[in-house]
Design an enzyme around this catalytic site. Structure first.
Site, PDB file in Angstrom:
ATOM      1  CG  ASN A   9      -1.478   1.502   1.778  1.00  0.00           C
ATOM      2  OD1 ASN A   9      -2.011   2.130   0.550  1.00  0.00           O
ATOM      3  ND2 ASN A   9      -2.242   1.269   2.797  1.00  0.00           N
ATOM      4  CE  LYS A  11      -0.079   3.235   5.022  1.00  0.00           C
ATOM      5  NZ  LYS A  11       0.100   3.562   5.817  1.00  0.00           N
ATOM      6  CG  HIS A  95      -5.042   2.271   4.809  1.00  0.00           C
ATOM      7  ND1 HIS A  95      -5.362   3.023   6.018  1.00  0.00           N
ATOM      8  CD2 HIS A  95      -4.558   1.155   4.884  1.00  0.00           C
ATOM      9  CE1 HIS A  95      -4.313   2.874   6.563  1.00  0.00           C
ATOM     10  NE2 HIS A  95      -3.681   1.403   5.792  1.00  0.00           N
ATOM     11  CD  GLU A  97      -2.807   5.897   5.919  1.00  0.00           C
ATOM     12  OE1 GLU A  97      -2.719   6.238   5.497  1.00  0.00           O
ATOM     13  OE2 GLU A  97      -2.095   4.913   6.993  1.00  0.00           O
ATOM     14  CD  GLU A 167      -3.502  -2.310   7.123  1.00  0.00           C
ATOM     15  OE1 GLU A 167      -2.683  -2.533   6.629  1.00  0.00           O
ATOM     16  OE2 GLU A 167      -3.962  -1.281   7.152  1.00  0.00           O
ATOM     17  N   GLY A 173       2.777   2.212  10.719  1.00  0.00           N
ATOM     18  CA  GLY A 173       3.539   3.646  11.085  1.00  0.00           C
ATOM     19  C   GLY A 173       4.095   3.736  11.848  1.00  0.00           C
ATOM     20  CB  SER A 213       5.075  -1.368  11.639  1.00  0.00           C
ATOM     21  OG  SER A 213       5.141  -0.278  12.578  1.00  0.00           O
TER      22      SER A 213
HETATM   23  P1  13P Z   1       3.508   0.735   7.628  1.00  0.00           P
HETATM   24  O1  13P Z   1       3.950  -0.947   7.069  1.00  0.00           O
HETATM   25  O2  13P Z   1       3.986   1.261   7.221  1.00  0.00           O
HETATM   26  O3  13P Z   1       3.282   0.124   8.864  1.00  0.00           O
HETATM   27  O4  13P Z   1       1.779   0.073   7.003  1.00  0.00           O
HETATM   28  C1  13P Z   1       0.493   0.049   7.377  1.00  0.00           C
HETATM   29  C2  13P Z   1      -0.278   0.080   6.461  1.00  0.00           C
HETATM   30  O5  13P Z   1      -1.304   1.404   6.922  1.00  0.00           O
HETATM   31  C3  13P Z   1      -0.690  -1.152   5.217  1.00  0.00           C
HETATM   32  O6  13P Z   1      -1.940  -0.384   4.891  1.00  0.00           O
END
Ligand code: 13P
Length: 249
Positions: A9, A11, A95, A97, A167, A173, A213
């Site tokens: 992903n 982003k 997601h 976010e 997640e 992150g 992560s």
């Molecule tokens: P990270 O791997 O940067 O923690 O992000 C995970 C994520 O949100 C994947 O959709």
């Protein structure tokens, strides 16, 4: 045995040029790798280049979002038919976010899921608890609610290609990874809810990815768990070497 799916992903990272550079370096690193399915989800703007770059390879391309309507006056939105038209096969839905910053709710996740399935896209539906919910022992309730409402009026027959990504929001992150046991426990709850909604046979086949992560250093331990059917990778998927190392765990 469920084939694992390792998804990137990206982003809001990478221009089309940077996406092309990624595929130039990444594809040779995973050439011939068929133990796992590989999916890369760039921004809308890079989908065309990503599809062209990955054509004929073992890497599929996904989008990070979609709108559920067939068309209409929805400024800034993109629908399932448009994604299919450029060669996209997968789509991330719900997601955290998007839930946190863009008003995504369990109900819009449900609408998006139905629209993706109807169009023949492979949906990757994200669920997960925030830190306060985990600390208040609400993880089970949150995951059950998110799944139940995402699956509302979705049939097992339609949902056959559904993928879920667990997640935990506190692990995204932050460098904090859920322990394999935490992920396994959460996946078991999600699988249980899928069994309630769609039946045991469906639940046994359902792929549940872990995200939060995931790095080359922890991928092997996480992926060794039978209950973890792959990974949804953010930050560590931006670098071709790092994402290839995760794919090859
Ligand atoms: P990270 O791997 O940067 O923690 O992000 C995970 C994520 O949100 C994947 O959709």
């Amino acid at each position: 045995m469920r084939k694992k799916l390792i998804a990137a992903n990206w982003k809001m990272y990478k221009t089309p040029d940077q996406a092309r550079d990624f595929f130039r370096d990444f594809l040779p690193l995973v050439k011939g790798h068929d133990r796992d399915e590989i999916v890369v989800c760039p921004t809308y703007l890079c989908l065309d280049d990503a599809v062209a770059a990955a054509k004929g390879s073992n890497v599929a391309i996904g989008a990070q979002n979609l709108h559920w309507e067939k068309e209409g006056a929805f400024t800034g939105e993109v629908n399932a038919a448009m994604l299919l038209a450029v060669g996209v096969t997968h789509v991330i839905i719900g997601h955290s976010e998007r839930r946190q910053y863009f008003g995504e709710t369990d109900d819009t996740v449900n609408l998006k899921l139905k629209s993706a399935l109807e169009a023949g896209l492979i949906p990757i539906v994200c669920v997960g608890e925030v830190l306060e919910e985990r600390e208040a022992s609400l993880t089970d309730d949150v995951l059950r609610r998110q799944c139940l409402r995402a699956f509302h009026k979705v049939s097992a027959k339609k949902a056959v290609r559904l993928v879920i990504a667990y997640e935990p929001v506190w692990a995204i992150g932050t460098g904090k990874t859920a322990t394999p046991q935490m992920a396994v426990d959460a996946h078991a709850i999600i699988r249980g809810e899928a069994s309630e909604c769609f039946g045991q046979e469906f639940a046994d086949k359902l792929r549940i990815l872990y995200g939060g992560s995931v790095k080359p250093e922890n991928a092997h331990t996480l992926m060794s768990e039978e209950e973890i059917d792959g990974a949804l990778v953010g930050g560590a998927s931006l670098d071709p070497k790092s994402f290839a190392a995760i794919v090859k765990y």
